[in-house]
Write a protein that holds these residues in place. Sequence first.
Motif, PDB file in Angstrom:
ATOM      1  N   ASP A   2       0.529  -1.299  -0.043  1.00  0.00           N
ATOM      2  CA  ASP A   2       0.196  -0.131  -0.055  1.00  0.00           C
ATOM      3  C   ASP A   2       0.828   1.418  -0.030  1.00  0.00           C
ATOM      4  OD1 ASP A   2       1.008  -0.038   2.429  1.00  0.00           O
ATOM      5  OD2 ASP A   2      -1.062  -0.031   3.641  1.00  0.00           O
ATOM      6  N   GLY A   3       2.135   1.035  -0.271  1.00  0.00           N
ATOM      7  CA  GLY A   3       3.051   2.367  -0.311  1.00  0.00           C
ATOM      8  C   GLY A   3       3.564   2.615   1.159  1.00  0.00           C
ATOM      9  N   SER A   4       3.128   2.015   1.888  1.00  0.00           N
ATOM     10  CA  SER A   4       3.444   2.365   3.406  1.00  0.00           C
ATOM     11  C   SER A   4       4.651   1.529   3.986  1.00  0.00           C
ATOM     12  CB  SER A   4       2.367   2.476   4.371  1.00  0.00           C
ATOM     13  OG  SER A   4       2.800   2.506   5.723  1.00  0.00           O
TER      14      SER A   4
END
Length: 278
Positions: free
Chosen positions: A12-14
């Motif tokens: 999720d890009g995190s």
Amino acid sequence: MRGKTIQVFLTDGSPRGIKLAEITSNIELAVFIPRNKMNESTARTEVSRPGVYFLFGEIEEKAKPVAYIGQSRNCIERIKTHDQKKDFWNYAVLIISKTNSFTLTQIEYLEELAISKAHDANRYELENAVNPRKFTVPETLEADLLDNFDTIKILLSTLGFPLFDEIGKDLKTKDTLFCKGKDASGEGAYQDDGFVVFKGSIANNVLAPACNSTIRNLRSKLVDDKILIDKGTTLEFTEDYLFSSPSAAASQVLARNANGWTEWKDKQGKTLDELKRK
């Protein structure tokens, strides 16, 4: 040891979310799932495959971090049951096959091997109530599974869980440092992720009145877990123990607030500060 390239994909890009880690040329895939992302993780097809899984967390009264090792034909369904029944864990790591080729025999063998190796390393306290039965597999399959395990070890450590890395291994002869004071006589070594005090080291028994709460709380955990045992006027380390810093290690050996960078010295009297920071 040869260099290795590990690919970590942030789903999720995190950097704090669900992550996929792999050595691209190998079949093993590690799926890192924070506990608060359990619902989101069920949407991923990989998590329903057969594999070995690890739960990591802490128990306030324990001196070591805590882990649980298991295996399942459907990893996420099994972990969902632990979500209801086990409080200690904050992170799960699933190890599955990218080719969906792990059989029940293979994951049972890897589970037993992982539990055995985790006990040997002694970095984490295991929450497993019983040890799984030992498995006998053909020699050719065992060779493949040992390769699988080597990759599992690397992936877990890369994700921040050095479950199988032996504390103080190969350090006792060439890198030993000493900490002495009053009745205390500690031996240890500075390593990548902290400072290890070796088994047999002697610590002063009575904490100085000025000791801060961090030192007092850790002393209680070490005594309760029998990592430190009472020898009358002193305490003895019953195993190698990894502290978060040289100062945390020196404070327990000397039973007072201490700067480990100046208290730990080699045989020639050079301080850790002189050896590593000057």
